[in-house]
Each structure stands twice: as C-alpha cells, then as structure tokens.
Write a protein that holds these residues in place. Sequence first.
Motif, PDB file in Angstrom:
ATOM      1  N   GLN A   8       0.837  -1.206   0.000  1.00 29.13           N
ATOM      2  CA  GLN A   8       0.000   0.000   0.000  1.00 29.13           C
ATOM      3  C   GLN A   8       0.871   1.254   0.000  1.00 29.13           C
ATOM      4  O   GLN A   8       0.595   2.220  -0.715  1.00 29.13           O
ATOM      5  CB  GLN A   8      -0.926  -0.007   1.210  1.00 29.13           C
ATOM      6  N   THR A   9       1.936   1.234   0.792  1.00 30.35           N
ATOM      7  CA  THR A   9       2.857   2.372   0.832  1.00 30.35           C
ATOM      8  C   THR A   9       3.550   2.554  -0.512  1.00 30.35           C
ATOM      9  O   THR A   9       3.717   3.689  -0.988  1.00 30.35           O
ATOM     10  CB  THR A   9       3.906   2.172   1.937  1.00 30.35           C
ATOM     11  N   LEU A  10       3.951   1.453  -1.138  1.00 27.32           N
ATOM     12  CA  LEU A  10       4.612   1.532  -2.435  1.00 27.32           C
ATOM     13  C   LEU A  10       3.689   2.164  -3.476  1.00 27.32           C
ATOM     14  O   LEU A  10       4.133   2.937  -4.329  1.00 27.32           O
ATOM     15  CB  LEU A  10       5.046   0.133  -2.896  1.00 27.32           C
ATOM     16  N   GLU A  11       2.415   1.849  -3.402  1.00 23.37           N
ATOM     17  CA  GLU A  11       1.456   2.419  -4.346  1.00 23.37           C
ATOM     18  C   GLU A  11       1.333   3.929  -4.138  1.00 23.37           C
ATOM     19  O   GLU A  11       1.233   4.692  -5.101  1.00 23.37           O
ATOM     20  CB  GLU A  11       0.100   1.746  -4.179  1.00 23.37           C
ATOM     21  N   VAL A  12       1.350   4.360  -2.874  1.00 27.66           N
ATOM     22  CA  VAL A  12       1.314   5.800  -2.585  1.00 27.66           C
ATOM     23  C   VAL A  12       2.574   6.477  -3.118  1.00 27.66           C
ATOM     24  O   VAL A  12       2.508   7.550  -3.736  1.00 27.66           O
ATOM     25  CB  VAL A  12       1.168   6.046  -1.064  1.00 27.66           C
ATOM     26  N   THR A  16       3.372   9.648  -5.985  1.00 24.50           N
ATOM     27  CA  THR A  16       3.847  10.887  -5.360  1.00 24.50           C
ATOM     28  C   THR A  16       5.133  11.345  -6.034  1.00 24.50           C
ATOM     29  O   THR A  16       6.115  10.601  -6.080  1.00 24.50           O
ATOM     30  CB  THR A  16       4.110  10.668  -3.858  1.00 24.50           C
ATOM     31  N   SER A  17       5.158  12.548  -6.544  1.00 25.68           N
ATOM     32  CA  SER A  17       6.355  13.063  -7.218  1.00 25.68           C
ATOM     33  C   SER A  17       7.251  13.853  -6.273  1.00 25.68           C
ATOM     34  O   SER A  17       8.469  13.922  -6.469  1.00 25.68           O
ATOM     35  CB  SER A  17       5.950  13.942  -8.407  1.00 25.68           C
ATOM     36  N   SER A  18       6.694  14.430  -5.232  1.00 27.48           N
ATOM     37  CA  SER A  18       7.471  15.243  -4.295  1.00 27.48           C
ATOM     38  C   SER A  18       8.361  14.360  -3.423  1.00 27.48           C
ATOM     39  O   SER A  18       7.889  13.436  -2.758  1.00 27.48           O
ATOM     40  CB  SER A  18       6.531  16.054  -3.400  1.00 27.48           C
ATOM     41  N   LYS A  19       9.657  14.647  -3.428  1.00 25.94           N
ATOM     42  CA  LYS A  19      10.598  13.885  -2.602  1.00 25.94           C
ATOM     43  C   LYS A  19      10.325  14.100  -1.115  1.00 25.94           C
ATOM     44  O   LYS A  19      10.497  13.183  -0.305  1.00 25.94           O
ATOM     45  CB  LYS A  19      12.045  14.291  -2.927  1.00 25.94           C
ATOM     46  N   VAL A  20       9.907  15.304  -0.754  1.00 25.84           N
ATOM     47  CA  VAL A  20       9.587  15.597   0.647  1.00 25.84           C
ATOM     48  C   VAL A  20       8.410  14.740   1.100  1.00 25.84           C
ATOM     49  O   VAL A  20       8.419  14.150   2.187  1.00 25.84           O
ATOM     50  CB  VAL A  20       9.270  17.099   0.833  1.00 25.84           C
ATOM     51  N   GLN A  21       7.389  14.661   0.253  1.00 22.74           N
ATOM     52  CA  GLN A  21       6.218  13.868   0.597  1.00 22.74           C
ATOM     53  C   GLN A  21       6.534  12.375   0.587  1.00 22.74           C
ATOM     54  O   GLN A  21       6.016  11.614   1.412  1.00 22.74           O
ATOM     55  CB  GLN A  21       5.072  14.169  -0.381  1.00 22.74           C
ATOM     56  N   GLN A  22       7.393  11.951  -0.320  1.00 20.99           N
ATOM     57  CA  GLN A  22       7.815  10.547  -0.333  1.00 20.99           C
ATOM     58  C   GLN A  22       8.522  10.191   0.974  1.00 20.99           C
ATOM     59  O   GLN A  22       8.277   9.126   1.560  1.00 20.99           O
ATOM     60  CB  GLN A  22       8.740  10.278  -1.518  1.00 20.99           C
ATOM     61  N   ALA A  23       9.408  11.074   1.420  1.00 21.42           N
ATOM     62  CA  ALA A  23      10.124  10.830   2.671  1.00 21.42           C
ATOM     63  C   ALA A  23       9.160  10.773   3.848  1.00 21.42           C
ATOM     64  O   ALA A  23       9.303   9.934   4.746  1.00 21.42           O
ATOM     65  CB  ALA A  23      11.179  11.913   2.897  1.00 21.42           C
ATOM     66  N   ARG A 174      12.438  -3.438 -11.571  1.00 19.81           N
ATOM     67  CA  ARG A 174      11.840  -2.155 -11.964  1.00 19.81           C
ATOM     68  C   ARG A 174      10.646  -1.857 -11.056  1.00 19.81           C
ATOM     69  O   ARG A 174       9.492  -2.063 -11.446  1.00 19.81           O
ATOM     70  CB  ARG A 174      11.398  -2.190 -13.427  1.00 19.81           C
ATOM     71  N   LEU A 175      10.918  -1.335  -9.868  1.00 21.34           N
ATOM     72  CA  LEU A 175       9.817  -1.023  -8.952  1.00 21.34           C
ATOM     73  C   LEU A 175       9.032   0.218  -9.374  1.00 21.34           C
ATOM     74  O   LEU A 175       7.880   0.389  -8.981  1.00 21.34           O
ATOM     75  CB  LEU A 175      10.359  -0.826  -7.531  1.00 21.34           C
ATOM     76  N   ARG A 176       9.664   1.106 -10.124  1.00 29.08           N
ATOM     77  CA  ARG A 176       8.998   2.303 -10.665  1.00 29.08           C
ATOM     78  C   ARG A 176       8.505   3.242  -9.561  1.00 29.08           C
ATOM     79  O   ARG A 176       7.416   3.816  -9.661  1.00 29.08           O
ATOM     80  CB  ARG A 176       7.828   1.911 -11.580  1.00 29.08           C
ATOM     81  N   LEU A 177       9.302   3.406  -8.508  1.00 34.34           N
ATOM     82  CA  LEU A 177       8.887   4.250  -7.380  1.00 34.34           C
ATOM     83  C   LEU A 177       9.464   5.656  -7.455  1.00 34.34           C
ATOM     84  O   LEU A 177       8.897   6.598  -6.920  1.00 34.34           O
ATOM     85  CB  LEU A 177       9.319   3.607  -6.061  1.00 34.34           C
ATOM     86  N   GLY A 178      10.640   5.788  -8.069  1.00 30.70           N
ATOM     87  CA  GLY A 178      11.314   7.078  -8.070  1.00 30.70           C
ATOM     88  C   GLY A 178      11.865   7.451  -6.708  1.00 30.70           C
ATOM     89  O   GLY A 178      11.997   8.628  -6.378  1.00 30.70           O
ATOM     90  N   VAL A 179      12.178   6.431  -5.894  1.00 33.91           N
ATOM     91  CA  VAL A 179      12.705   6.658  -4.547  1.00 33.91           C
ATOM     92  C   VAL A 179      14.165   6.226  -4.506  1.00 33.91           C
ATOM     93  O   VAL A 179      14.490   5.070  -4.780  1.00 33.91           O
ATOM     94  CB  VAL A 179      11.903   5.871  -3.495  1.00 33.91           C
TER      95      VAL A 179
END
Length: 310
Positions: A8-12, A16-23, A174-179
């Motif tokens: 569920q977290t991975l889907e969020v 999410t494009s914002s690095k701050v929000q990802q963190a 390829r998780l495609r998370l951008g993290v």
Amino acid sequence: MEFAVIAQTLEVLEKTSSKVQQAATLAILFRKTPPEVIDKVVYFIQGILWPEWKGMPELGLGEKGVQKAIALATSTSELEVEKLYKTMGDYGKVVERLKQGKTAKPAGLLSFMKSPKIATQQKLTIEEVYNTLVKIAMAQGEGSRDAKIKLLTGLLMEADPREAKYIVRFVEGRLRLGVGDATIMDALASAFKTTRDVVERAYNIHPDLGYVAKLLAERGADALKELKPQPGIPIRPMLAERANDPREILEKAGTPALAEFKYDGERAQIHKKDDNVWIFSRRLENITERYPDVVEMVKRYVKAREAIIE
C-alpha cells in the motif's frame, strides 16, 4: 509484518512526485515497522536483496521466467500473459489485472504449489516475501530455473493483486517508485528523530541501508555515531562532479585551485585484515578476483595488520 502494508505504501509512493512527501510517507511506514524486519523493508524499497558489495547471487530470473510464473499463478496461458504485456508494458500491472479477474481457487496440477494459508486467508508477511526471494536467488545449478519459477509462482498465488504487482516488479528490477537512497535516509532520520547527517555518515561508513536502519531502530542514533570503518566493508567514495566550463569549476571550488590530469584506469579501494584482502570498485563492487597480482602485492608490502587504501 503484513506485506499488504508495504504494498500500500509503495502504491502511494508511485503516485507521489514530491521527494519531501515521499520521505514523509516512508517515515510513517518505518515508525510502524518492527525493528527486527526493518532491514528487509528497506531492501525491498531499494529493489535489492542485499548490498552488491557482499557478492551474493542475483535473482537470476529473466522475462520469460516471470511470464511463466504469472501464467501458472493465475491459470492463464503464457500467450495471453505476453499479449497483455505488449499492451500494458508492465508485468506488474499484468499480474495485478489477472489476479483481480481470478477469484476462483487454483486447481489441478497447480494445487501442489498452494500454501495452506491461502485456504485460511492468512496474510502474506514481509518475512515470507523476502525469504522466498532469497531462496529464488540462492537456487543455482541444474534445474534451478524450474525451481525459481516454482517459488515465484507459489508466492504470487499467495499474494493479493497489489502485492503481486510489486513482487513481480521487484523480480524484474523495476519497482517504478522514483525513490532513491537519499529519500530513504531522510525518512529514517525523520522516523527515528535524528538528523540526516547522522544517518548519511553511518551509510558512508557502512553502505548497507538495511543494516543502518535496523541498527537505528534497535539501538538509536548513538549506535550510528559509534560506527567506524571496518576492513572488508567498503566506504562510499567521494565522486567527482562534471562541469562544462572551467570557470564554473573555479566558481564552485574557489580560488586558488589545484587541477590535475585525469588518468584512465580502475579506481580501487583496497582493504586488508591479516591475510585477507578485498578490492572494491568506485561502485562498491567486489572486484578482488580480477586482480590477483594486486592482492599478492598488498599481502607482501602492506605491513599493517589492518588497512584501507585508495
């Protein structure tokens, strides 16, 4: 810890494009993660089973193997799986779609792969996911491809559609998370009330974010501050940055500045402890076996019992 929480977290994160929000999202996950499994959670988010410098095997399951496992786990023909992939371009989304449309219990020849937990609706855990992925990686030699496919098939049969999507993406690499690691470090600092500098220093000295996360969760920031370089564990190197104009370089470096020619060759970080020698590349790959002559010279001429040389 239920793998559904992680999925569920991975889907969020994916949305999410914002690095701050990802963190911030990751920090919430880390706070609720039991310390004994936080290393596995971090590894999964990184898309690895272990740091590359440890020299452990990779998953070793190609696209066709993933395709076959999806077909078996969803009672679908490989041709149909391939057709969906050509349309969707993501095996993760393919398995998610197929599992959403398959509510009936698998039967026939697949029943031998079924776990008893499927019938009782027990939830998949991160420990089970990680340990099964490790078994896939460790399957070597004759018959290993079939063993890997069987293990992945069984895991996908236990997973719900969203879980299956991220398991398949992990296997594909390829998780495609951008993290990235920087975002994970920010999240760990926030979750355990320390500074990014403390976490990053620990990661520089011991480049294993899973280990750093577990140490932080179990023993706190003071344990990270006590970390020291150890022969056999590479140190993250400082890497040069490119610039297009010498004036830009001088503006960043300040003047006066010293410049030197860059020579071609391999940058090596050489570790020695007693009679053991390790050589790591600038990317922290263990390249010891490539340079037996260097190993012999280090053993012969480096008199210190412990040393780290770059």
